[in-house]
Design a protein around this motif. Sequence first.
Motif, PDB file in Angstrom:
ATOM      1  N   GLY A  22       0.813  -1.208   0.000  1.00 10.16           N
ATOM      2  CA  GLY A  22       0.000   0.000   0.000  1.00 10.16           C
ATOM      3  C   GLY A  22       0.848   1.259   0.000  1.00 10.16           C
TER       4      GLY A  22
ATOM      5  N   SER B 182       0.748   3.868  -3.094  1.00  7.45           N
ATOM      6  CA  SER B 182       0.407   5.276  -2.855  1.00  7.45           C
ATOM      7  C   SER B 182       1.438   6.206  -3.469  1.00  7.45           C
ATOM      8  CB  SER B 182       0.293   5.538  -1.351  1.00  7.45           C
ATOM      9  OG  SER B 182      -0.733   4.772  -0.786  1.00  7.45           O
TER      10      SER B 182
ATOM     11  N   LEU C 225      -3.973   4.381   2.059  1.00  7.57           N
ATOM     12  CA  LEU C 225      -4.227   3.250   1.179  1.00  7.57           C
ATOM     13  C   LEU C 225      -3.734   1.945   1.792  1.00  7.57           C
ATOM     14  CD1 LEU C 225      -5.246   2.215  -1.487  1.00  7.57           C
ATOM     15  CD2 LEU C 225      -3.062   2.826  -2.533  1.00  7.57           C
TER      16      LEU C 225
ATOM     17  N   LEU D 253      -6.330   4.601  -9.580  1.00  2.00           N
ATOM     18  CA  LEU D 253      -7.549   4.155  -8.908  1.00  2.00           C
ATOM     19  C   LEU D 253      -8.265   3.067  -9.706  1.00  2.00           C
ATOM     20  CD1 LEU D 253      -8.969   7.549  -7.567  1.00  2.00           C
ATOM     21  CD2 LEU D 253      -7.859   5.724  -6.268  1.00  2.00           C
TER      22      LEU D 253
ATOM     23  N   LEU E 227      -6.265  -0.019  -9.221  1.00  2.00           N
ATOM     24  CA  LEU E 227      -6.479  -0.523  -7.864  1.00  2.00           C
ATOM     25  C   LEU E 227      -7.820  -1.243  -7.754  1.00  2.00           C
ATOM     26  CD1 LEU E 227      -5.485  -0.637  -4.910  1.00  2.00           C
ATOM     27  CD2 LEU E 227      -6.666   1.531  -4.535  1.00  2.00           C
TER      28      LEU E 227
END
Length: 261
Positions: free
Chosen positions: A101, A105, A126, A227, A230
């Motif tokens: 994470g 990020s 995140l 995003l 993700l």
Amino acid sequence: MMHFSLSDWLTLEVYRTFLVFVRVGAAFLLLPGFGEPFLPTQMRILAAFAVAVCVAPVVAGMPAALPNNLQMLLGVVAEAVTGTLLGTVSRTVISGVMLAGQVISQNVGLSNVFTAGLAIDETTSLGAMLYAGIVAILFASHGHYLILRSLADSYNLIPPGHFPEVSASARAVIAAGLRCFRSGGQLALPFLLLGLIFNASLAAVNRAMPALPVFMIANPALVMLGLYLLAATVPGLLGHGLEGWSDLPSLLRAAGSVSGG
């Protein structure tokens, strides 16, 4: 055959239960899900006491008589060290998700060095979100039973009142750390490639048009791409992050050598 009066038996049973409580309580300070800072201390103490009461009657190798004060102190310290070792190995195995994470990020423009972390390891938002997802899936799939079973089985590896063997414990912690970094790198690899390709493309555009503020224009696009990526990969991230738990018993067995006394 040894005979005890009621007071002696109760004192010995209290000492045996206390030994188990020290190991379980020390582990609960670091275990994922059990050792989170937002959990009230009273709840953790009560949970450790409940587990100790259930586990203590079936633990083999318990002292047959009350030791002297020095031996009692050494036994309590040994149990605290063992519990800390078990909690450290477990926490390190699952920390690969928070490491991933952190890297994700930084590569998609969602990190801020001035923002305080949200999890026990002060990770980014995140990373804390992924960690919260891992813990939620862990408890929903009854993975916490594996944690409690590993604590109970640890007495077959490290008897009560014995210190873990230093070299074996160091190897177990190092193996857990290697697994953490390898898992974090594998989980963050798609985002590393995204950041590399995107920044290389921006460098080429900036070279061709120096007057254009490329980074100001492209940063929102990078966040949007990150995003979307993700959202597409988070199920795999969480599933792969949980696979480390299947190796947890083997890591604990690696730390299961005991010293001579």
